[in-house]
Design a protein around this motif. Structure first.
Motif, mmCIF file in Angstrom:
data_model
loop_
_atom_site.group_PDB
_atom_site.id
_atom_site.type_symbol
_atom_site.label_atom_id
_atom_site.label_comp_id
_atom_site.label_asym_id
_atom_site.label_seq_id
_atom_site.Cartn_x
_atom_site.Cartn_y
_atom_site.Cartn_z
ATOM 1 N N LEU A 1 1.964 8.101 9.994
ATOM 2 C CA LEU A 1 2.478 8.693 8.756
ATOM 3 C C LEU A 1 1.347 8.925 7.753
ATOM 4 C CD1 LEU A 1 4.802 9.473 6.755
ATOM 5 C CD2 LEU A 1 4.874 7.056 6.142
ATOM 6 N N VAL A 2 0.542 7.901 7.540
ATOM 7 C CA VAL A 2 -0.513 7.979 6.530
ATOM 8 C C VAL A 2 -1.610 8.949 6.957
ATOM 9 C CG1 VAL A 2 -2.275 6.646 5.308
ATOM 10 C CG2 VAL A 2 0.022 5.707 5.595
ATOM 11 N N SER A 3 -1.940 8.974 8.230
ATOM 12 C CA SER A 3 -2.941 9.933 8.723
ATOM 13 C C SER A 3 -2.474 11.362 8.494
ATOM 14 C CB SER A 3 -3.215 9.715 10.209
ATOM 15 O OG SER A 3 -3.830 8.483 10.428
ATOM 16 N N ASP B 1 9.854 10.376 3.218
ATOM 17 C CA ASP B 1 9.290 9.771 4.425
ATOM 18 C C ASP B 1 8.587 8.447 4.105
ATOM 19 O OD1 ASP B 1 10.174 11.925 5.946
ATOM 20 O OD2 ASP B 1 8.213 12.913 5.979
ATOM 21 N N ILE B 2 7.835 8.429 3.026
ATOM 22 C CA ILE B 2 7.100 7.215 2.646
ATOM 23 C C ILE B 2 8.078 6.110 2.257
ATOM 24 C CG2 ILE B 2 5.437 6.223 1.016
ATOM 25 C CD1 ILE B 2 4.244 9.173 0.862
ATOM 26 N N ALA B 3 9.067 6.439 1.434
ATOM 27 C CA ALA B 3 10.050 5.437 1.012
ATOM 28 C C ALA B 3 10.817 4.891 2.215
ATOM 29 C CB ALA B 3 11.015 6.037 -0.010
ATOM 30 N N GLU B 4 11.176 5.750 3.136
ATOM 31 C CA GLU B 4 11.901 5.293 4.322
ATOM 32 C C GLU B 4 11.033 4.399 5.208
ATOM 33 O OE1 GLU B 4 13.593 8.808 6.087
ATOM 34 O OE2 GLU B 4 15.179 8.890 4.560
ATOM 35 N N ARG B 5 9.719 4.650 5.247
ATOM 36 C CA ARG B 5 8.836 3.765 6.014
ATOM 37 C C ARG B 5 8.780 2.388 5.362
ATOM 38 N NH1 ARG B 5 7.916 2.031 10.695
ATOM 39 N NH2 ARG B 5 6.083 0.710 10.731
ATOM 40 N N GLY C 1 0.821 -1.209 0.000
ATOM 41 C CA GLY C 1 0.000 0.000 0.000
ATOM 42 C C GLY C 1 0.849 1.250 0.000
ATOM 43 N N LEU C 2 1.915 1.232 0.798
ATOM 44 C CA LEU C 2 2.816 2.386 0.836
ATOM 45 C C LEU C 2 3.504 2.605 -0.503
ATOM 46 C CD1 LEU C 2 4.399 1.928 4.369
ATOM 47 C CD2 LEU C 2 2.933 3.827 3.631
ATOM 48 N N LYS C 3 3.781 1.537 -1.233
ATOM 49 C CA LYS C 3 4.367 1.678 -2.576
ATOM 50 C C LYS C 3 3.407 2.426 -3.494
ATOM 51 C CE LYS C 3 7.170 -2.539 -2.497
ATOM 52 N NZ LYS C 3 7.358 -3.860 -3.124
ATOM 53 N N ARG C 4 2.120 2.111 -3.411
ATOM 54 C CA ARG C 4 1.127 2.825 -4.217
ATOM 55 C C ARG C 4 1.048 4.294 -3.792
ATOM 56 N NH1 ARG C 4 -1.769 -1.322 -2.560
ATOM 57 N NH2 ARG C 4 -3.451 -0.043 -1.723
ATOM 58 N N LEU C 5 1.104 4.523 -2.477
ATOM 59 C CA LEU C 5 1.091 5.897 -1.972
ATOM 60 C C LEU C 5 2.340 6.646 -2.432
ATOM 61 C CD1 LEU C 5 -0.168 8.124 -0.268
ATOM 62 C CD2 LEU C 5 0.913 7.082 1.752
ATOM 63 N N LEU C 6 3.479 5.996 -2.416
ATOM 64 C CA LEU C 6 4.708 6.613 -2.897
ATOM 65 C C LEU C 6 4.588 6.962 -4.378
ATOM 66 C CD1 LEU C 6 7.686 7.430 -2.453
ATOM 67 C CD2 LEU C 6 8.303 5.032 -2.891
ATOM 68 N N ALA C 7 4.077 6.034 -5.167
ATOM 69 C CA ALA C 7 3.931 6.278 -6.609
ATOM 70 C C ALA C 7 2.960 7.421 -6.879
ATOM 71 C CB ALA C 7 3.472 5.001 -7.306
ATOM 72 N N ASP C 8 1.830 7.439 -6.178
ATOM 73 C CA ASP C 8 0.866 8.536 -6.350
ATOM 74 C C ASP C 8 1.498 9.865 -5.940
ATOM 75 O OD1 ASP C 8 -1.106 6.802 -7.233
ATOM 76 O OD2 ASP C 8 -2.358 6.982 -5.443
ATOM 77 N N SER C 9 2.206 9.860 -4.828
ATOM 78 C CA SER C 9 2.814 11.092 -4.320
ATOM 79 C C SER C 9 3.906 11.597 -5.260
ATOM 80 C CB SER C 9 3.397 10.862 -2.921
ATOM 81 O OG SER C 9 2.380 10.486 -2.023
#
Length: 157
Positions: free
Chosen positions: A136-138, A66-70, A19-27
């Motif tokens: 982080l996501v919130s 931040d997202i990639a590091e998480r 999920g974080l990978k998708r968030l990283l890509a969108d961001s």
């Protein structure tokens, strides 16, 4: 490197990281789009939008780190290529240079999409009892909701 033991099992870590990978890509896609529009905006709202877009892309530049590091903290490799981001992102790449008003509309939709992606990741993180990702996501969701509101307010007649 020693085996990770942070109280989240491997399957849950991978699900959250996906999920974080998708968030990283969108961001990252939204970052590129915002930076592109910052460079190319024209018209009567030039100064206001140029400065606003700059604030937005600078904030997004920090966020992607931040997202990639998480993701790495969860012991999963973070994507980092245009190809990977294009495959993972739910934000459509804009290949033209639209008018300023259309830029605002496109970016508003992009921020709203990131909020939706955050909601999906949040569910997985909550199910995994992963409070660090939840926090982080919130925080990301709040930033994107506020940015979408500001962009919508800019386009009100």
């Amino acid at each position: 490197m020693t085996k990770i033991d942070i109280g989240i099992n491997e399957q849950d870590r991978e699900k959250v990281a996906d999920g974080l990978k998708r968030l990283l890509a969108d961001s990252y896609t939204l970052y590129l789009q915002t930076h592109n529009f910052h460079w190319n905006v024209t018209g009567p709202l030039f100064r206001e939008l140029h400065l606003m877009f700059e604030e937005h892309y600078q904030e997004l530049a920090e966020a992607v780190d931040d997202i990639a590091e998480r993701i790495r903290t969860l012991d999963v490799e973070a994507p980092g290529t245009y190809k990977a981001f294009a495959e993972l992102s739910s934000i459509k790449e804009e290949t033209s240079i639209p008018a300023a008003e259309k830029m605002v509309e496109i970016l508003t939709q992009g921020h709203e999409q990131v909020v939706k992606t955050c909601r999906d990741v949040l569910k997985a993180a909550q199910a995994a009892d992963d409070e660090s990702t939840v926090a982080l996501v919130s925080d990301r969701m709040s930033v994107h909701e506020k940015t979408a509101w500001m962009l919508r307010a800019t386009s009100k007649k």
